[in-house]
Design an enzyme around this catalytic site. Structure first.
Site, PDB file in Angstrom:
ATOM      1  CD  GLU A 161      50.212  34.264  38.702  1.00 16.74           C
ATOM      2  OE1 GLU A 161      49.291  34.444  39.386  1.00 16.74           O
ATOM      3  OE2 GLU A 161      50.856  35.130  38.850  1.00 16.74           O
ATOM      4  CE1 TYR A 189      45.669  37.024  39.083  1.00 17.58           C
ATOM      5  CE2 TYR A 189      45.974  34.467  39.495  1.00 17.58           C
ATOM      6  CZ  TYR A 189      46.334  35.986  39.624  1.00 17.58           C
ATOM      7  OH  TYR A 189      47.801  36.095  40.145  1.00 17.58           O
ATOM      8  CG  ASP A 191      45.074  39.358  42.875  1.00 20.00           C
ATOM      9  OD1 ASP A 191      44.792  40.404  42.870  1.00 20.00           O
ATOM     10  OD2 ASP A 191      46.110  38.583  43.036  1.00 20.00           O
TER      11      ASP A 191
END
Length: 360
Positions: A36, A119, A137
């Site tokens: 990520e 996020y 996102d």
């Protein structure tokens, strides 16, 4: 749009169209976190080799925590936003020192980690621990704006709450991980920014943007400020097979990376005499017959800055005196050592072109 229909449709689509990616075959929070962080910087195709390099270099988080920062930055080189690499390193050390090498297993605790925002925390919590928390996102913003007709500016901080509440209301309790993966993947390969595949979209008839002719208008996003121009004049100081480099300090771009001795001006038009005068005023002994003037400009665009750089290659008469080197914050490195240093892409691009360095 009916909630169960939206979630079920996306999950069914995902099962048929998802890309095979290594971080989707694990519930290891370390690997999920690593993927990520990298994917916040670049697209999947460009990020995959970086992910593989980091996993190979640091199979467990203890390995990353113990690694020197220069090594982390060197592996990160080319992704940009180097503060994220430093934060990643710090987070690895934080997890080892404060959590015994084990990732927190819930969203609220994950938010306490340095560099981990809403996020990333939601992604780790849902993918690794199946917590019911929605990710948000760019892909998710776009899908929700189009399917549900949201015209709020996605660049405005106040809009995040609106989108987050909608996403949280749509995520199913039994498959939060699959839903989050599905909506992001849907935005990445089906509901794309410029040319979405509306013709074969399973949400076509219930999509607000499609039925109202607003696909190209949504999502709404205000324009970013124009990039500020900067003009860098680099002096590549070479002596007897070594090249003087400096480690960039905090307070500016590329913190912790290495570049050459730098003079920044208000214009790219710095003539040779002026360039040499700058060096002489710094106490450097320059042989004016051993100066190779710039052959071209190098350009590099950051989010808020547009850099134009020129490189002046200079063969020194002798090694820099220690006091002068300290004042200039430079140190000598061999070509091999220079190659191993973490550097901005701009510097690497120049070095690839500068074959003449080998002969200095």
């Amino acid at each position: 749009m009916e909630t169960h229909f939206f979630a079920d449709t996306l999950i069914n689509w995902y099962q048929r169209h998802k890309r095979a990616l290594p971080w989707r075959d694990t519930r290891n929070p370390y690997y999920i976190w690593l993927s990520e962080v990298i994917l916040q910087q670049t697209r999947v195709a460009q990020g995959l080799p970086y992910y593989q390099k980091f996993v190979a270099a640091y199979p467990v988080i203890q390995d990353m925590a113990a690694a020197p920062e220069d090594e982390i930055l060197r592996l990160w080189q080319g992704l940009g936003y180097y503060s994220r690499a430093r934060n990643m390193h710090h987070t690895a050390q934080q997890i080892v020192e404060q959590y015994g090498g084990t990732f927190p297993d819930n969203y609220q605790e994950l938010l306490k980690l340095k560099g981990v925002g809403s996020y990333t925390a939601a992604a780790i919590a849902s993918f690794a621990f199946k917590e019911k928390v929605a990710v948000l996102d760019g892909n998710v913003f776009r899908v929700l704006a189009r399917t549900h007709g949201l015209s709020d500016d996605i660049a405005a901080p106040a809009s995040r709450k609106i989108f987050q509440e909608l996403a949280d209301s749509l995520i199913p309790a039994d498959e939060p991980d699959t839903f989050n993966q599905a909506i992001m993947e849907f935005g990445a390969i089906q509901c794309t920014p410029v040319m979405p595949d509306c013709l074969f979209c399973p949400l076509q008839q219930s999509c607000f943007a499609f039925t109202h002719g607003l696909v190209q208008e949504l999502p709404v996003k205000s324009k970013a400020k124009a990039a500020r121009p900067r003009f860098f004049h680099y002096f590549v100081l070479a002596y007897n097979g070594t090249y003087y480099m400096r480690k960039r300090a905090a307070g500016d771009i590329w913190q912790g990376l290495y570049d050459f001795y730098l003079y920044e001006s208000n214009s790219k038009n710095l003539d040779a005499d002026q360039a040499l005068q700058e060096l002489k005023e710094a106490g450097l002994e320059i042989d004016e017959t051993q100066v190779i003037l710039p052959l071209k400009d190098y350009k590099h665009v950051l989010s808020h800055q547009k850099i134009t750089a020129r490189f002046y290659t200079i063969k020194l008469k002798s090694r820099l005196k220690e006091q002068i080197a300290q004042e200039a914050r430079v140190a000598p490195y061999t070509a091999e050592e220079l190659e191993a240093l973490p550097k901005p892409v701009l510097i690497s691009s120049y070095l690839k072109d500068a074959k003449i360095l080998v002969n200095l």
